[in-house]
Design an enzyme around this catalytic site. Structure first.
Site, PDB file in Angstrom:
ATOM      1  N   ASN A   1     -25.890 -22.496 -31.384  1.00  0.00           N
ATOM      2  CA  ASN A   1     -25.393 -22.323 -32.587  1.00  0.00           C
ATOM      3  C   ASN A   1     -23.719 -22.156 -32.179  1.00  0.00           C
ATOM      4  O   ASN A   1     -22.491 -21.937 -33.014  1.00  0.00           O
ATOM      5  CB  ASN A   1     -25.232 -20.430 -31.389  1.00  0.00           C
ATOM      6  CG  ASN A   1     -26.468 -19.593 -32.382  1.00  0.00           C
ATOM      7  OD1 ASN A   1     -26.529 -19.161 -33.124  1.00  0.00           O
ATOM      8  ND2 ASN A   1     -27.819 -19.641 -31.421  1.00  0.00           N
TER       9      ASN A   1
ATOM     10  N   GLY B   1     -30.254 -24.342 -24.933  1.00  0.00           N
ATOM     11  CA  GLY B   1     -30.152 -25.374 -25.584  1.00  0.00           C
ATOM     12  C   GLY B   1     -30.102 -23.882 -26.738  1.00  0.00           C
ATOM     13  O   GLY B   1     -29.547 -24.173 -27.869  1.00  0.00           O
ATOM     14  N   CYS B   2     -30.866 -22.587 -27.573  1.00  0.00           N
ATOM     15  CA  CYS B   2     -30.146 -21.995 -28.499  1.00  0.00           C
ATOM     16  C   CYS B   2     -28.550 -21.439 -28.524  1.00  0.00           C
ATOM     17  O   CYS B   2     -27.737 -21.511 -29.344  1.00  0.00           O
ATOM     18  CB  CYS B   2     -30.303 -20.534 -28.434  1.00  0.00           C
ATOM     19  SG  CYS B   2     -32.239 -20.463 -28.155  1.00  0.00           S
ATOM     20  N   THR B   3     -27.549 -21.210 -27.012  1.00  0.00           N
ATOM     21  CA  THR B   3     -26.559 -21.174 -26.700  1.00  0.00           C
ATOM     22  C   THR B   3     -25.773 -22.830 -27.279  1.00  0.00           C
ATOM     23  O   THR B   3     -24.642 -22.221 -28.414  1.00  0.00           O
ATOM     24  CB  THR B   3     -26.090 -20.889 -25.638  1.00  0.00           C
ATOM     25  OG1 THR B   3     -26.482 -19.711 -25.348  1.00  0.00           O
ATOM     26  CG2 THR B   3     -24.470 -20.197 -25.089  1.00  0.00           C
TER      27      THR B   3
END
Length: 155
Positions: free
Chosen positions: A50, A45-47
């Site tokens: 970003n 999710g964080c990738t």
């Protein structure tokens, strides 16, 4: 500590960044800031989050907004994360958690019946005068960057 709310001053921050730099709210005075908190570099999710902000980076720049992603990861991890995924946003390291505390994003979470402390995915749109104009908490990644861009264009 009180969480920042819309139409109130944003808490100051001064954090080390990828590439050996620093970023602070004071240094960004006069510019809109999209300050987005995410739990952990190089997780799915964080990738995606970003990458979505990076894909719209030129549009944010045209709107006069600077993108700053904040996690509790060490700078070295952020350097690897940025290089691996060709990210262009500023990645700031909040290892001591002061910015997370100031913005109310260090919260109790639950996963598989286990309770633990972690970073809430949240975004703050701060105007050039340092005032919080929009707050998104418990962010769902899909479509989020585009929604924030629309809000930034409205400043």
């Amino acid at each position: 500590m009180t969480q920042p709310t819309e139409n109130h001053p944003a808490p100051p921050f001064d954090l080390p960044t990828d590439g050996g730099g620093r970023v602070s709210l004071a240094d960004l005075a006069g510019k809109a800031v999209v300050l987005f908190f995410y739990p952990k570099a190089d997780t799915p999710g964080c990738t995606t989050e970003n990458q979505d902000f990076t894909a719209l980076a030129n549009d944010f720049a045209k709107a006069g907004a600077v993108l700053v992603g904040v996690s509790r990861d060490a700078v070295k991890k952020l350097d690897r994360f940025k290089a691996k995924h060709d990210l262009t946003v500023i990645l700031a390291s909040d290892e001591d958690g002061e910015a997370c505390e100031a913005y109310g994003t260090w919260i109790e979470k639950k996963l598989y019946g286990r309770t633990y402390m972690g970073v809430e995915r949240a975004t703050f749109l701060i105007d050039g005068a340092g005032v919080v104009r929009r707050v998104w908490r418990g962010v769902k990644v899909k479509g989020h960057a585009a929604e924030v861009l629309e809000a930034a264009r409205g400043l």
